[in-house]
Scaffold this active site. Sequence first.
Site, PDB file in Angstrom:
ATOM      1  CB  CYS A 227     -50.527 -42.676  85.050  1.00  0.00           C
ATOM      2  SG  CYS A 227     -49.402 -42.307  86.439  1.00  0.00           S
TER       3      CYS A 227
ATOM      4  CE  LYS B 128     -48.140 -40.738  94.799  1.00  0.00           C
ATOM      5  NZ  LYS B 128     -49.283 -41.296  95.573  1.00  0.00           N
TER       6      LYS B 128
ATOM      7  CB  SER C  98     -50.676 -39.184  91.501  1.00  0.00           C
ATOM      8  OG  SER C  98     -50.591 -39.976  92.665  1.00  0.00           O
TER       9      SER C  98
ATOM     10  CG  HIS D  59     -53.369 -39.766  87.096  1.00  0.00           C
ATOM     11  ND1 HIS D  59     -54.000 -40.929  86.678  1.00  0.00           N
ATOM     12  CD2 HIS D  59     -52.283 -40.173  87.814  1.00  0.00           C
ATOM     13  CE1 HIS D  59     -53.342 -41.974  87.137  1.00  0.00           C
ATOM     14  NE2 HIS D  59     -52.293 -41.558  87.816  1.00  0.00           N
TER      15      HIS D  59
ATOM     16  CD  GLU E 299     -57.044 -40.331  84.991  1.00  0.00           C
ATOM     17  OE1 GLU E 299     -56.576 -41.218  85.733  1.00  0.00           O
ATOM     18  OE2 GLU E 299     -56.336 -39.588  84.277  1.00  0.00           O
TER      19      GLU E 299
ATOM     20  NE  ARG F 144     -53.688 -44.519  98.938  1.00  0.00           N
ATOM     21  CZ  ARG F 144     -53.551 -44.400  97.611  1.00  0.00           C
ATOM     22  NH1 ARG F 144     -54.502 -44.817  96.802  1.00  0.00           N
ATOM     23  NH2 ARG F 144     -52.458 -43.849  97.106  1.00  0.00           N
TER      24      ARG F 144
END
Length: 301
Positions: free
Chosen positions: A142, A163, A192, A235, A237, A249
């Site tokens: 990323c 985003k 992300s 991502h 992972e 969040r």
Amino acid sequence: MPIKVPDLLPAKSKLKEENIFVMDESRAFTQDIRPLKILILNLMPLKQQTETHLLRLLGNSPLQLEIGLLHTSTHTSRNTSAEHLKQFYKSINDVKANRYDGLIITGAPIEKLPYEDVTYWEELSEIMEWSKSNVTSTLHICWGAMAGLYYHYGIDKYIMEEKLAGVFTHSLTDPHEKLLSGFDEEFVVPHSREADIRKTDIEQHPDLKILSESEEAGMYISASNDGKQIFVTGHPEYDAFTLRKEFDRDTEAGLNPPVPVNYYPDDDPAKTPKLRWRTHSNMLVSNWLNYYVYQETPYKL
């Protein structure tokens, strides 16, 4: 085969619950084998979460690995205790004289910052320069991929209007590439990020090749021709709930984030997301370790 981690690393108990073979330093000392030495430069704010994510993938390999954790000493972490960093992490000055089979550079939620404005950019540049002669192959993830492309090739990122968050379908550009061995022709990966790397910029560098991309998420995997530098913009992972935690969040912070695409069943945040990219993620890391690290590294570092 097991991954060797520090005796008291919190991620160890979580991985053992998932039946991932983890060997602590005390037991590993009795083993007559040369494990691959893998260093993780962890730039993510929630370092313990990222440790578990990456060790889960590394632990799925048949190779025995010895894991080291690295952080940037020029940045003070607000989300990870100083005690944890002191006990388990080293800085570049601690490892500068060492050689490693592999290095993983994680992402960081700072895509909108110019690279030179990042507080630890000078130290990160030193680490990436050091890796060229002290590491067999480096896997960038990323923002780490964006930073690596900028440092090694001068390829800049582009800030997105909104985003990019969600789980997107990807295809193979070169199905015969070793890194993609065993991949399905289409597979899904979480993204992300708030910045992008343009395919046309990659194509201008004869030393780079694009291995995978997505119609919705753009360029996903690129690599240097010699396999020493691997760049992954997504991502792989992430676990099943990482995107949900980020969404919650940002919602609580009043940022009005977009609902992650193709993530929640029926795109409904009230429903529980499912992990649909585990096979791809395990295969990506296993192929990197096998073809670009294990088969290329000398027996004596």
